[in-house]
Scaffold this active site. Structure first.
Site, PDB file in Angstrom:
ATOM      1  N   CYS A 115       0.836  -1.212   0.000  1.00  0.00           N
ATOM      2  CA  CYS A 115       0.000   0.000   0.000  1.00  0.00           C
ATOM      3  C   CYS A 115       0.869   1.260   0.000  1.00  0.00           C
ATOM      4  O   CYS A 115       1.550   1.551   0.983  1.00  0.00           O
ATOM      5  CB  CYS A 115      -0.906  -0.043   1.230  1.00  0.00           C
ATOM      6  SG  CYS A 115      -1.780   1.487   1.600  1.00  0.00           S
TER       7      CYS A 115
ATOM      8  N   CYS B 115       0.038   3.844   2.700  1.00  0.00           N
ATOM      9  CA  CYS B 115       0.479   3.327   4.005  1.00  0.00           C
ATOM     10  C   CYS B 115       1.958   3.629   4.211  1.00  0.00           C
ATOM     11  O   CYS B 115       2.369   4.045   5.300  1.00  0.00           O
ATOM     12  CB  CYS B 115       0.260   1.817   4.093  1.00  0.00           C
ATOM     13  SG  CYS B 115      -1.459   1.289   3.940  1.00  0.00           S
TER      14      CYS B 115
END
Length: 101
Positions: free
Chosen positions: A28, A31
């Site tokens: 991600c 993230c």
């Protein structure tokens, strides 16, 4: 930041007074972007922030209905009290966490 899994979730999150939980995945991008922000916030505010990889701990992610990542939750005395979905600036994350301390 401590990495928590299904075996340590009770001890490191539910049994604590105040914990910020970052639900993330290695793949991600957003993230990875907020990771350094959270590390900095943890030391600046003197709080505990833990990371949970949703690919490695899918049962916790399912229990707390994590549908998108990054999802950040605040737990106080074992109860989820706040949730933020999506990436945000360091300043915004800091203010959001302070508001719930």
């Amino acid at each position: 930041m401590l990495h928590v899994n299904e075996g340590s979730f009770q001890k490191e999150v539910l049994d604590k007074d105040f914990v910020v939980v970052d639900f993330f995945a290695e793949w991600c991008g957003p993230c990875r972007m907020i990771g350094p922000f959270l590390e900095s916030i943890e030391s600046e505010l003197g709080i505990s922030i833990v990371k949970i990889n949703i690919d490695e701990s899918p049962n916790i992610a399912a229990k707390y209905e994590v549908m998108s990542i990054p999802t950040i939750m605040i737990f106080k005395n074992g109860e989820k009290i706040a949730e933020n979905v999506g990436a945000a600036s360091k300043a915004r994350l800091t203010e959001w966490i302070k508001k719930h301390q």
